[in-house]
Design a protein around this motif. Structure first.
Motif, mmCIF file in Angstrom:
data_model
loop_
_atom_site.group_PDB
_atom_site.id
_atom_site.type_symbol
_atom_site.label_atom_id
_atom_site.label_comp_id
_atom_site.label_asym_id
_atom_site.label_seq_id
_atom_site.Cartn_x
_atom_site.Cartn_y
_atom_site.Cartn_z
ATOM 1 N N ARG A 1 0.832 -1.204 0.000
ATOM 2 C CA ARG A 1 0.000 0.000 0.000
ATOM 3 C C ARG A 1 0.870 1.259 0.000
ATOM 4 O O ARG A 1 0.582 2.218 -0.725
ATOM 5 C CB ARG A 1 -0.926 -0.033 1.221
ATOM 6 C CG ARG A 1 -1.977 1.069 1.237
ATOM 7 C CD ARG A 1 -3.094 0.767 2.254
ATOM 8 N NE ARG A 1 -2.564 0.494 3.579
ATOM 9 C CZ ARG A 1 -2.552 -0.732 4.150
ATOM 10 N NH1 ARG A 1 -3.039 -1.765 3.496
ATOM 11 N NH2 ARG A 1 -2.066 -0.902 5.361
ATOM 12 N N ARG A 2 1.939 1.254 0.804
ATOM 13 C CA ARG A 2 2.827 2.412 0.821
ATOM 14 C C ARG A 2 3.521 2.601 -0.528
ATOM 15 O O ARG A 2 3.713 3.721 -0.994
ATOM 16 C CB ARG A 2 3.872 2.273 1.934
ATOM 17 C CG ARG A 2 3.352 2.611 3.308
ATOM 18 C CD ARG A 2 4.495 2.886 4.274
ATOM 19 N NE ARG A 2 5.438 1.791 4.308
ATOM 20 C CZ ARG A 2 5.292 0.708 5.052
ATOM 21 N NH1 ARG A 2 4.218 0.572 5.809
ATOM 22 N NH2 ARG A 2 6.205 -0.243 5.058
ATOM 23 N N LEU A 3 3.909 1.490 -1.157
ATOM 24 C CA LEU A 3 4.542 1.566 -2.473
ATOM 25 C C LEU A 3 3.571 2.154 -3.492
ATOM 26 O O LEU A 3 3.940 3.020 -4.294
ATOM 27 C CB LEU A 3 4.999 0.171 -2.910
ATOM 28 C CG LEU A 3 5.552 0.052 -4.335
ATOM 29 C CD1 LEU A 3 6.805 0.911 -4.506
ATOM 30 C CD2 LEU A 3 5.864 -1.412 -4.665
ATOM 31 N N ARG A 4 2.328 1.715 -3.445
ATOM 32 C CA ARG A 4 1.318 2.220 -4.388
ATOM 33 C C ARG A 4 1.082 3.714 -4.175
ATOM 34 O O ARG A 4 1.012 4.487 -5.142
ATOM 35 C CB ARG A 4 0.012 1.438 -4.219
ATOM 36 C CG ARG A 4 -1.096 1.892 -5.157
ATOM 37 C CD ARG A 4 -2.264 0.936 -5.156
ATOM 38 N NE ARG A 4 -2.879 0.790 -3.845
ATOM 39 C CZ ARG A 4 -3.742 1.664 -3.328
ATOM 40 N NH1 ARG A 4 -4.072 2.766 -3.996
ATOM 41 N NH2 ARG A 4 -4.275 1.438 -2.143
ATOM 42 N N ASN A 5 0.980 4.120 -2.912
ATOM 43 C CA ASN A 5 0.774 5.544 -2.621
ATOM 44 C C ASN A 5 1.988 6.374 -3.044
ATOM 45 O O ASN A 5 1.837 7.495 -3.535
ATOM 46 C CB ASN A 5 0.497 5.735 -1.131
ATOM 47 C CG ASN A 5 -0.853 5.170 -0.721
ATOM 48 O OD1 ASN A 5 -1.757 5.051 -1.542
ATOM 49 N ND2 ASN A 5 -0.997 4.808 0.547
ATOM 50 N N ARG A 6 3.177 5.832 -2.837
ATOM 51 C CA ARG A 6 4.395 6.538 -3.243
ATOM 52 C C ARG A 6 4.429 6.769 -4.749
ATOM 53 O O ARG A 6 4.876 7.811 -5.225
ATOM 54 C CB ARG A 6 5.622 5.727 -2.814
ATOM 55 C CG ARG A 6 6.951 6.433 -3.046
ATOM 56 C CD ARG A 6 8.102 5.475 -2.906
ATOM 57 N NE ARG A 6 8.236 4.635 -4.098
ATOM 58 C CZ ARG A 6 9.075 3.601 -4.196
ATOM 59 N NH1 ARG A 6 9.820 3.263 -3.169
ATOM 60 N NH2 ARG A 6 9.147 2.892 -5.315
ATOM 61 N N GLU A 7 3.935 5.775 -5.504
ATOM 62 C CA GLU A 7 3.931 5.874 -6.969
ATOM 63 C C GLU A 7 2.725 6.651 -7.505
ATOM 64 O O GLU A 7 2.636 6.910 -8.706
ATOM 65 C CB GLU A 7 3.936 4.468 -7.581
ATOM 66 C CG GLU A 7 5.184 3.648 -7.259
ATOM 67 C CD GLU A 7 6.429 4.190 -7.939
ATOM 68 O OE1 GLU A 7 6.315 4.664 -9.077
ATOM 69 O OE2 GLU A 7 7.509 4.161 -7.311
ATOM 70 N N GLY A 8 1.771 6.995 -6.587
ATOM 71 C CA GLY A 8 0.589 7.745 -7.018
ATOM 72 C C GLY A 8 -0.344 6.930 -7.888
ATOM 73 O O GLY A 8 -0.954 7.469 -8.817
ATOM 74 N N PHE B 1 8.982 -1.885 -10.168
ATOM 75 C CA PHE B 1 9.202 -0.685 -9.351
ATOM 76 C C PHE B 1 10.627 -0.566 -8.824
ATOM 77 O O PHE B 1 10.889 0.254 -7.951
ATOM 78 C CB PHE B 1 8.214 -0.682 -8.179
ATOM 79 C CG PHE B 1 6.779 -0.662 -8.607
ATOM 80 C CD1 PHE B 1 6.196 0.523 -9.039
ATOM 81 C CD2 PHE B 1 6.018 -1.827 -8.614
ATOM 82 C CE1 PHE B 1 4.871 0.550 -9.438
ATOM 83 C CE2 PHE B 1 4.692 -1.811 -9.016
ATOM 84 C CZ PHE B 1 4.115 -0.627 -9.431
ATOM 85 N N PHE C 1 12.260 -2.322 -6.808
ATOM 86 C CA PHE C 1 11.972 -2.382 -5.372
ATOM 87 C C PHE C 1 12.847 -3.427 -4.692
ATOM 88 O O PHE C 1 13.102 -4.497 -5.250
ATOM 89 C CB PHE C 1 10.488 -2.738 -5.188
ATOM 90 C CG PHE C 1 9.971 -2.579 -3.787
ATOM 91 C CD1 PHE C 1 9.759 -1.318 -3.249
ATOM 92 C CD2 PHE C 1 9.682 -3.695 -3.017
ATOM 93 C CE1 PHE C 1 9.266 -1.167 -1.971
ATOM 94 C CE2 PHE C 1 9.198 -3.562 -1.736
ATOM 95 C CZ PHE C 1 8.982 -2.288 -1.208
ATOM 96 N N GLN D 1 4.488 -0.821 10.492
ATOM 97 C CA GLN D 1 5.206 0.407 10.797
ATOM 98 C C GLN D 1 4.962 0.856 12.230
ATOM 99 O O GLN D 1 5.870 1.349 12.912
ATOM 100 C CB GLN D 1 4.803 1.517 9.825
ATOM 101 C CG GLN D 1 5.309 1.307 8.410
ATOM 102 C CD GLN D 1 6.827 1.327 8.342
ATOM 103 O OE1 GLN D 1 7.459 0.289 8.394
ATOM 104 N NE2 GLN D 1 7.401 2.500 8.225
#
Length: 461
Positions: free
Chosen positions: A13-20, A59, A61, A106
């Motif tokens: 989820r954080r990765l998706r939000n980071r990528e917009g 990504f 990643f 986190q």
């Protein structure tokens, strides 16, 4: 990554939000359905190997970031922290801890960080050395731009083992009009290296061996030719004061020097070709065990990763004077002192020998917590007889099967030596080597008997 199902919804989820990206857009890039991604993000499905590969490819990643619990010791690490009597009234059981780590990794990591530094933040918060070390660990001790710059310089100089000292000295002379001069100890009683711009000399103590001389020349080249890059890194660091920033800069300069002597691509190929044979690598690159140990913790280039080693340097009292976990996720380096059951202490009695051991953190005896370690004495600052330490490197036992030094050692989990994080932080019961009770753990007393250890307590939450 650790074995077993991998639930990494929060990381996805954080990765998706980071990528917009929306769930639909990210699902398309991962070649899965939006509904399946939704299940993954809510930890209702584990990540398959195929999805992990897609995440890494799409990504750029680091797959180790998906296993967010590794850095805090997983469920066992949180159980150890919640065993503190300050939390006894809350009666937090293992199931709740497991749920916390799965749903809010986190938040769990933040709790672990707060607990680990409770009572010491008043001191450590302003301790420049601690602040610098935390910044290094935030980067997992891998600075890709420095590696690239060092590799380019090494190629430009056409460095080879047979000529490295001469090549470094020649670079210093031709590009900076500085000569290297070796001075007697009585001339430099309190220094190992000194830059004398008036005499146009880099002055080195005769007490430095050849390997240390080469490193110090490389260190001076780092300062002369890559200082702007080093300063740029330090300027963007999360550091509290100028002293911490200066310490961080010093680490970065040393990082570049090591990367110049052991260029990333050539060094990693040599590691893989020799089974990370430390004896061969020391000779091939003409470096000390301590220099090699530092370099082994840095091999995390995207698409060209080495094994995730940790390293530490220990004094005779068992105190860590250096600790670099790198990408290993090792909790063995928690705290400021080591376990007396770790054979790093035996190395002091047999200087220059390599000491291998299979250990399990906190006595868990499981493959996830099991480590293969190599320890050896080193002399402080390259000056024979002035000081002596032991440097230890380690890697997860499950990754150590093909290592040259691991061949004579059994890596079976039940053959590993259980160790703790120093007596004050160790919850292993019935340890006859114990010298202190665990911090914050209530002691039990029975006047009718005397146990085999001086402190009786329960580690159960």
């Amino acid at each position: 990554m650790s074995e077993g199902p991998l639930f990494a919804g929060a990381a996805l989820r954080r990765l998706r939000n980071r990528e917009g990206l929306t769930q639909a857009a990210m699902a398309s890039r991962l070649s899965i359905s939006p509904s399946y991604l939704n299940l993954l993000e809510r930890n209702q499905r584990p990540l398959s190997a195929r999805v992990v590969v897609k995440v890494v490819d799409e990504f750029d990643f680091d797959p180790r970031a998906l296993r967010e619990d590794a850095a805090i010791g997983g469920v066992d690490g949180l159980v150890r922290r919640f065993a503190d009597d300050r939390f006894a009234a809350f009666d937090v059981d293992r199931g709740e801890i497991t749920e916390l780590l799965a749903s809010a990794p986190q938040a769990a990591a933040a709790f672990a960080h707060l607990y680990d530094h409770a009572g010491s933040d008043a001191v450590e918060g302003t301790d420049p050395l601690t602040a610098s070390r935390r910044e290094i660990e935030r980067w997992r001790n891998h600075f890709a731009d420095l590696d690239t710059a060092a590799e380019e310089m090494a190629d430009e100089m056409r460095l080879s083992r047979a000529e490295i000292g001469a090549a470094l000295t020649e670079r210093l002379r031709e590009k900076h009009q500085l000569s290297v001069r070796i001075l007697p100890r009585e001339i430099m009683p309190d220094a190992l290296r000194r830059l004398d711009l008036h005499a146009r000399q880099l002055q080195l103590s005769e007490m430095l061996d050849t390997r240390s001389r080469n490193f110090n020349v490389a260190l001076q080249l780092a300062r002369l030719e890559r200082q702007s890059l080093i300063t740029e890194f330090a300027a963007g660091a999360q550091l509290p004061d100028d002293t911490a920033r200066a310490l961080f800069e010093r680490h970065l300069a040393a990082y570049f020097a090591a990367a110049l002597i052991m260029p990333y691509g050539r060094f990693l190929r040599a590691c893989e070709a020799t089974g990370y044979d430390v004896r061969v690598l020391m000779r091939r690159f003409d470096v000390s065990f301590e220099q090699l140990a530092h370099r082994l913790t840095t091999l995390q280039r995207v698409g060209q990763r080495g094994l995730p080693f940790f390293m530490a340097r220990v004094d005779r009292a068992g105190q860590f004077s250096k600790r670099f976990a790198g990408a290993s996720g090792a909790t063995l380096l928690d705290g400021s002192s080591s376990c007396p059951l770790w054979n790093i202490h035996e190395a002091f009695g047999r200087a220059g020998e390599f000491h291998m051991q299979s250990v399990s953190a906190d006595g868990a005896g499981t493959a996830r917590d099991q480590w293969f370690t190599i320890a050896r004495t080193v002399d402080g600052s390259g000056a024979e007889g002035d000081a002596r330490f032991v440097v230890v490197i380690g890697v997860e036992a499950r990754l150590a099967g093909d290592l040259a030094q691991a061949k004579p050692v059994s890596l079976k989990p039940d053959h590993a030596q259980p160790i703790g994080h120093g007596c004050a932080r160790c919850l292993r019961e019935n340890c006859q080597q114990r010298s202190l009770p665990p911090h914050g753990t209530p002691l039990r007393f029975d006047r009718s008997k005397r146990g085999t250890t001086p402190f009786d307590f329960s580690a159960k939450a």
